[in-house]
Every structure is written in C-alpha cells, then in structure tokens.
Design a protein around this motif. Sequence first.
Motif, PDB file in Angstrom:
ATOM      1  N   GLY A  24      31.868 -17.158  52.563  1.00  0.00           N
ATOM      2  CA  GLY A  24      30.804 -16.412  51.907  1.00  0.00           C
ATOM      3  C   GLY A  24      29.411 -16.712  52.419  1.00  0.00           C
ATOM      4  N   CYS A  25      29.260 -17.761  53.198  1.00  0.00           N
ATOM      5  CA  CYS A  25      27.923 -18.054  53.733  1.00  0.00           C
ATOM      6  C   CYS A  25      27.484 -16.978  54.713  1.00  0.00           C
ATOM      7  CB  CYS A  25      27.869 -19.432  54.368  1.00  0.00           C
ATOM      8  SG  CYS A  25      28.598 -19.554  56.003  1.00  0.00           S
ATOM      9  N   CYS A  26      28.414 -16.207  55.228  1.00  0.00           N
ATOM     10  CA  CYS A  26      28.086 -15.115  56.154  1.00  0.00           C
ATOM     11  C   CYS A  26      27.491 -13.909  55.425  1.00  0.00           C
ATOM     12  CB  CYS A  26      29.325 -14.686  56.922  1.00  0.00           C
ATOM     13  SG  CYS A  26      30.024 -16.004  57.913  1.00  0.00           S
ATOM     14  N   CYS A  27      27.600 -13.843  54.136  1.00  0.00           N
ATOM     15  CA  CYS A  27      27.077 -12.716  53.340  1.00  0.00           C
ATOM     16  C   CYS A  27      25.702 -13.083  52.803  1.00  0.00           C
ATOM     17  CB  CYS A  27      28.029 -12.378  52.202  1.00  0.00           C
ATOM     18  SG  CYS A  27      29.669 -11.926  52.727  1.00  0.00           S
ATOM     19  N   TYR A  28      24.767 -13.324  53.704  1.00  0.00           N
ATOM     20  CA  TYR A  28      23.391 -13.706  53.375  1.00  0.00           C
ATOM     21  C   TYR A  28      23.313 -15.008  52.585  1.00  0.00           C
ATOM     22  CZ  TYR A  28      22.389  -8.950  54.877  1.00  0.00           C
ATOM     23  OH  TYR A  28      22.317  -7.799  55.602  1.00  0.00           O
ATOM     24  N   GLY A  29      24.402 -15.745  52.492  1.00  0.00           N
ATOM     25  CA  GLY A  29      24.411 -17.026  51.811  1.00  0.00           C
ATOM     26  C   GLY A  29      24.620 -16.967  50.315  1.00  0.00           C
ATOM     27  N   ILE A  71      31.166 -28.153  48.967  1.00  0.00           N
ATOM     28  CA  ILE A  71      29.928 -28.824  49.368  1.00  0.00           C
ATOM     29  C   ILE A  71      29.483 -28.331  50.738  1.00  0.00           C
ATOM     30  CG2 ILE A  71      28.942 -31.064  50.020  1.00  0.00           C
ATOM     31  CD1 ILE A  71      30.731 -32.273  47.757  1.00  0.00           C
ATOM     32  N   ILE A  72      30.435 -28.196  51.658  1.00  0.00           N
ATOM     33  CA  ILE A  72      30.116 -27.658  52.989  1.00  0.00           C
ATOM     34  C   ILE A  72      29.630 -26.224  52.861  1.00  0.00           C
ATOM     35  CG2 ILE A  72      31.105 -26.994  55.216  1.00  0.00           C
ATOM     36  CD1 ILE A  72      33.009 -29.440  54.890  1.00  0.00           C
ATOM     37  N   GLY A  73      30.318 -25.416  52.057  1.00  0.00           N
ATOM     38  CA  GLY A  73      29.935 -24.025  51.856  1.00  0.00           C
ATOM     39  C   GLY A  73      28.547 -23.876  51.252  1.00  0.00           C
ATOM     40  N   ILE A  74      28.220 -24.732  50.287  1.00  0.00           N
ATOM     41  CA  ILE A  74      26.887 -24.693  49.678  1.00  0.00           C
ATOM     42  C   ILE A  74      25.820 -25.057  50.707  1.00  0.00           C
ATOM     43  CG2 ILE A  74      25.383 -25.882  48.018  1.00  0.00           C
ATOM     44  CD1 ILE A  74      27.764 -25.907  46.086  1.00  0.00           C
ATOM     45  N   ALA A  75      26.099 -26.070  51.516  1.00  0.00           N
ATOM     46  CA  ALA A  75      25.126 -26.482  52.535  1.00  0.00           C
ATOM     47  C   ALA A  75      24.894 -25.359  53.550  1.00  0.00           C
ATOM     48  CB  ALA A  75      25.603 -27.746  53.235  1.00  0.00           C
ATOM     49  N   LEU A  76      25.970 -24.752  54.036  1.00  0.00           N
ATOM     50  CA  LEU A  76      25.830 -23.651  55.002  1.00  0.00           C
ATOM     51  C   LEU A  76      25.133 -22.449  54.379  1.00  0.00           C
ATOM     52  CD1 LEU A  76      29.333 -23.744  56.763  1.00  0.00           C
ATOM     53  CD2 LEU A  76      27.131 -24.480  57.706  1.00  0.00           C
ATOM     54  N   SER A  77      25.483 -22.136  53.144  1.00  0.00           N
ATOM     55  CA  SER A  77      24.877 -20.999  52.462  1.00  0.00           C
ATOM     56  C   SER A  77      23.392 -21.237  52.217  1.00  0.00           C
ATOM     57  CB  SER A  77      25.591 -20.732  51.139  1.00  0.00           C
ATOM     58  OG  SER A  77      26.929 -20.346  51.372  1.00  0.00           O
ATOM     59  N   ALA A  78      23.050 -22.462  51.845  1.00  0.00           N
ATOM     60  CA  ALA A  78      21.636 -22.787  51.625  1.00  0.00           C
ATOM     61  C   ALA A  78      20.852 -22.637  52.925  1.00  0.00           C
ATOM     62  CB  ALA A  78      21.501 -24.199  51.068  1.00  0.00           C
ATOM     63  N   LEU A  79      21.447 -23.051  54.037  1.00  0.00           N
ATOM     64  CA  LEU A  79      20.786 -22.874  55.337  1.00  0.00           C
ATOM     65  C   LEU A  79      20.588 -21.397  55.660  1.00  0.00           C
ATOM     66  CD1 LEU A  79      22.502 -25.626  57.509  1.00  0.00           C
ATOM     67  CD2 LEU A  79      20.133 -25.573  56.721  1.00  0.00           C
ATOM     68  N   VAL A  81      20.300 -18.901  53.452  1.00  0.00           N
ATOM     69  CA  VAL A  81      19.267 -18.369  52.566  1.00  0.00           C
ATOM     70  C   VAL A  81      17.882 -18.799  53.060  1.00  0.00           C
ATOM     71  CG1 VAL A  81      18.303 -18.536  50.237  1.00  0.00           C
ATOM     72  CG2 VAL A  81      20.744 -18.160  50.538  1.00  0.00           C
ATOM     73  N   ILE A  82      17.745 -20.062  53.420  1.00  0.00           N
ATOM     74  CA  ILE A  82      16.457 -20.567  53.909  1.00  0.00           C
ATOM     75  C   ILE A  82      16.056 -19.856  55.199  1.00  0.00           C
ATOM     76  CG2 ILE A  82      15.323 -22.609  54.895  1.00  0.00           C
ATOM     77  CD1 ILE A  82      16.952 -24.260  52.816  1.00  0.00           C
ATOM     78  N   SER A  83      17.021 -19.628  56.094  1.00  0.00           N
ATOM     79  CA  SER A  83      16.679 -18.947  57.350  1.00  0.00           C
ATOM     80  C   SER A  83      16.250 -17.500  57.102  1.00  0.00           C
ATOM     81  CB  SER A  83      17.845 -19.000  58.337  1.00  0.00           C
ATOM     82  OG  SER A  83      18.934 -18.230  57.887  1.00  0.00           O
ATOM     83  N   TYR A  84      16.898 -16.811  56.186  1.00  0.00           N
ATOM     84  CA  TYR A  84      16.487 -15.438  55.870  1.00  0.00           C
ATOM     85  C   TYR A  84      15.101 -15.409  55.218  1.00  0.00           C
ATOM     86  CZ  TYR A  84      20.880 -13.314  57.191  1.00  0.00           C
ATOM     87  OH  TYR A  84      21.957 -12.868  57.909  1.00  0.00           O
ATOM     88  N   ILE A  85      14.831 -16.363  54.367  1.00  0.00           N
ATOM     89  CA  ILE A  85      13.504 -16.436  53.753  1.00  0.00           C
ATOM     90  C   ILE A  85      12.446 -16.721  54.820  1.00  0.00           C
ATOM     91  CG2 ILE A  85      12.058 -17.805  52.182  1.00  0.00           C
ATOM     92  CD1 ILE A  85      14.535 -18.056  50.372  1.00  0.00           C
ATOM     93  N   ALA A  86      12.769 -17.616  55.760  1.00  0.00           N
ATOM     94  CA  ALA A  86      11.823 -17.934  56.837  1.00  0.00           C
ATOM     95  C   ALA A  86      11.573 -16.709  57.719  1.00  0.00           C
ATOM     96  CB  ALA A  86      12.347 -19.097  57.669  1.00  0.00           C
ATOM     97  N   ILE A  87      12.635 -15.992  58.063  1.00  0.00           N
ATOM     98  CA  ILE A  87      12.480 -14.790  58.890  1.00  0.00           C
ATOM     99  C   ILE A  87      11.637 -13.753  58.165  1.00  0.00           C
ATOM    100  CG2 ILE A  87      13.739 -12.807  59.849  1.00  0.00           C
ATOM    101  CD1 ILE A  87      15.982 -14.798  60.593  1.00  0.00           C
ATOM    102  N   LEU A  88      11.899 -13.561  56.894  1.00  0.00           N
ATOM    103  CA  LEU A  88      11.089 -12.615  56.112  1.00  0.00           C
ATOM    104  C   LEU A  88       9.636 -13.066  56.030  1.00  0.00           C
ATOM    105  CD1 LEU A  88      13.422 -11.584  53.161  1.00  0.00           C
ATOM    106  CD2 LEU A  88      12.536 -10.118  54.965  1.00  0.00           C
TER     107      LEU A  88
END
Length: 109
Positions: A24-29, A71-79, A81-88
């Motif tokens: 699910g991290c591939c779906c915008y996190g 825990i791995i999924g949350i870490a990847l998803s958080a990354l 989300v943060i990358s999309y926020i940074a790009i925006l």
Amino acid sequence: MDLQRQQLPNSTLILVFGILSIVGCCCYGIVGLVFGVITLSMAQKATAIYNTNPEMYTGYQNVKTGKILAIIGIALSALMVISYIAILGIYGLEGLENMQREMMEQYGG
C-alpha cells in the motif's frame, strides 16, 4: 490433562495486513499507513491474548512477522507521504501536473 491448542485470533489476518501495508505504500502512502496502523493495533491485542496463556495458542509467529511488516510498511508509507508533500511544496500542484504530463508523453502513456 491434554489441552488442545487453538489458533490465535486474527493471526493470519495480521500477517496479510502487514503485507498489504508494504504494498500500500505505492498508493501515495495513505493505504500503507492505514493498513500498518490497523495491523499494529491488532498485533498488540493478539500479543496480549497470547501472553495470558502462551501454551494454549498457535500462530504467534504470524503475529510477530505481521508486526514487523507493518512497521516497515509504515516507514515506507511515511517516506512516500513526505516526498509527495515535499514535491508539492517545491513545485506546487501545477508543477506536479506538468511533471506527470511530461512523463506520460515521454513514456507513451
């Protein structure tokens, strides 16, 4: 007295949700975060049940594995989300749309 061991409630579901949190991290996190948080909550409840009487239950390995995957999924998803926020933040919504359009033209989408 021979006690029959029973499957720990939701142990298989915890494992599946842990896997889905990584996918699910591939779906915008967002999807990964949702599955990860649900998995950790379920794993905490299952661990509490298991710790009350460990010899009565099987399937605790699925709970531990699902928790690690969550825990791995949350870490990847958080990354993500943060990358999309940074790009925006850097390019804005219009810049992001232009980047997507250029990628579609370049790769034939």
